[in-house]
Scaffold this active site. Sequence first.
Site, PDB file in Angstrom:
ATOM      1  N   GLY A 169       0.851  -1.198   0.000  1.00 11.49           N
ATOM      2  CA  GLY A 169       0.000   0.000   0.000  1.00 11.49           C
ATOM      3  C   GLY A 169       0.880   1.239   0.000  1.00 11.49           C
ATOM      4  O   GLY A 169       1.853   1.304   0.738  1.00 11.49           O
ATOM      5  N   GLU A 190       5.585  -4.965   5.767  1.00 11.84           N
ATOM      6  CA  GLU A 190       5.828  -6.361   6.143  1.00 11.84           C
ATOM      7  C   GLU A 190       5.986  -7.298   4.922  1.00 11.84           C
ATOM      8  O   GLU A 190       6.912  -8.100   4.864  1.00 11.84           O
ATOM      9  CB  GLU A 190       4.599  -6.776   6.970  1.00 11.84           C
ATOM     10  CG  GLU A 190       4.619  -8.114   7.566  1.00 11.84           C
ATOM     11  CD  GLU A 190       3.189  -8.628   7.775  1.00 11.84           C
ATOM     12  OE1 GLU A 190       2.206  -7.883   7.520  1.00 11.84           O
ATOM     13  OE2 GLU A 190       3.063  -9.790   8.180  1.00 11.84           O
ATOM     14  N   ASP A 235       0.430   1.926   8.860  1.00 10.25           N
ATOM     15  CA  ASP A 235      -0.027   1.104   9.988  1.00 10.25           C
ATOM     16  C   ASP A 235       0.936   1.131  11.178  1.00 10.25           C
ATOM     17  O   ASP A 235       0.540   0.787  12.291  1.00 10.25           O
ATOM     18  CB  ASP A 235      -0.209  -0.358   9.544  1.00 10.25           C
ATOM     19  CG  ASP A 235      -1.171  -0.502   8.377  1.00 10.25           C
ATOM     20  OD1 ASP A 235      -2.002   0.402   8.173  1.00 10.25           O
ATOM     21  OD2 ASP A 235      -1.076  -1.515   7.650  1.00 10.25           O
ATOM     22  N   GLN A 275      -6.626   8.402   4.291  1.00  3.58           N
ATOM     23  CA  GLN A 275      -5.519   8.373   5.264  1.00  3.58           C
ATOM     24  C   GLN A 275      -4.161   8.156   4.598  1.00  3.58           C
ATOM     25  O   GLN A 275      -3.122   8.385   5.196  1.00  3.58           O
ATOM     26  CB  GLN A 275      -5.735   7.236   6.278  1.00  3.58           C
ATOM     27  CG  GLN A 275      -6.918   7.463   7.171  1.00  3.58           C
ATOM     28  CD  GLN A 275      -7.433   6.162   7.774  1.00  3.58           C
ATOM     29  OE1 GLN A 275      -7.142   5.847   8.911  1.00  3.58           O
ATOM     30  NE2 GLN A 275      -8.196   5.400   7.013  1.00  3.58           N
TER      31      GLN A 275
HETATM   32  O1  F6P Z   1      -1.206  -1.481   4.998  1.00  2.00           O
HETATM   33  C1  F6P Z   1      -1.739  -0.250   4.680  1.00  2.00           C
HETATM   34  C2  F6P Z   1      -3.227  -0.330   4.479  1.00  2.00           C
HETATM   35  O2  F6P Z   1      -3.705   0.958   4.181  1.00  2.00           O
HETATM   36  C3  F6P Z   1      -4.015  -0.955   5.636  1.00  2.00           C
HETATM   37  O3  F6P Z   1      -4.205  -0.070   6.697  1.00  2.00           O
HETATM   38  C4  F6P Z   1      -5.270  -1.381   4.935  1.00  2.00           C
HETATM   39  O4  F6P Z   1      -5.887  -2.460   5.583  1.00  2.00           O
HETATM   40  C5  F6P Z   1      -4.785  -1.799   3.583  1.00  2.00           C
HETATM   41  O5  F6P Z   1      -3.539  -1.160   3.374  1.00  2.00           O
HETATM   42  C6  F6P Z   1      -5.720  -1.424   2.460  1.00  2.00           C
HETATM   43  O6  F6P Z   1      -5.221  -1.973   1.303  1.00  2.00           O
HETATM   44  P1  F6P Z   1      -5.712  -1.618  -0.184  1.00  2.00           P
HETATM   45  O7  F6P Z   1      -5.038  -0.353  -0.577  1.00  2.00           O
HETATM   46  O8  F6P Z   1      -5.256  -2.774  -0.989  1.00  2.00           O
HETATM   47  O9  F6P Z   1      -7.195  -1.450  -0.134  1.00  2.00           O
END
Ligand code: F6P
Length: 342
Positions: free
Chosen positions: A10, A103, A128, A274
């Site tokens: 992300g 991670e 996160d 966010q």
């Molecule tokens: O790891 C970052 C994050 O924004 C998490 O807080 C969230 O669960 C996830 O990525 C959302 O992922 P995506 O962008 O694939 O919807």
Amino acid sequence: MRVGVLTGGGDCPGLNAVIRAIVRKGVQEYGYEFTGFRDGWHGPLEGDSVPLDIPAVRGILPRGGTILGSSRTNPLKAENGVRRVKENLAKYEVDALVAIGGEDTLGVATALSDEYGVPCVGVPKTIDNDLAATDYTFGFDTAVNIATEAIDRLHTTAESHMRVLVVEVMGRHAGWIALHSGLAGGANAILIPEQRFDLDQVCAWVESRFKIRYAPIVVVAEGAMPKDGDMVLKDQTLDSFGHVRLSGVGEWLAKEIERRTGKEARTTVLGHVQRGGTPSAFDRWLATRFGLHAIDAVRDQDWGKMVALRGTEIVRVPLRDATTQLKTVDPRLYTEAGVFFG
Ligand code: F6P
């Protein structure tokens, strides 16, 4: 020396600041050349690259997102993935890789470095803040500021209508964003994944808030779970690292609060807001320092390491230490915040 750079997972504010610092110091002080790999591990896997030099990084310090693009591609799951990555690095004459990620992205860098001899250095990013071995990841401060501003705004509309406002924030299986923004925004309840919540208790907090004629704000982390029951999910889809897409608990919680207390409740899911936009000053500072130290680790050929923040020092730690375990909220921190619940 030619150095490959990629951003995976992300996106988060500050990625461009890292890229800029790596390239500026790498070119100016060490005479290195760079190859940008597009869309995380997809780049080295498919041989998808972009030129990366000083003109390419001009003006990107305050820009959100990543000029290199990102994805959740897992080369360890792809057919002949490791072989293809190695072949593409050889094709582009890349001697070392800097992987900027959380991670999952850094987990791949750990395996490539420790098990397959690919020279990698890692830089920790994620809103996160759940990476072990570093006090903070960049992106987190910006996300907390955005969530806090949203909570401040929701207070005034909640007060006008005397209703409950549930705010669902990101954070995956860690409650850092919820805890920090909830505390900063004066939430009346903060629910985090590390501690299952008791719905009766949440409703009691809500009621007590109404008794003193204030409208309650409940901050719930997307990974929070009720005491009796499972994680509430809108969607069961798994990504290539085996993670489900979280979100849904906010809607569910507002309905339950409304049903049990008879008070009107609404939900705001902050979602990707966010992660978007310009990084905070703290994140620009941290991301820039991470970039400067990451290229120093490359110069020292200190492979299999990640740069990390310890206090105000940037140190190097084994990539493995950062990726084998999640950094979750210490129960003592959560207890501390409990003074303000209800
Ligand atoms: O790891 C970052 C994050 O924004 C998490 O807080 C969230 O669960 C996830 O990525 C959302 O992922 P995506 O962008 O694939 O919807």
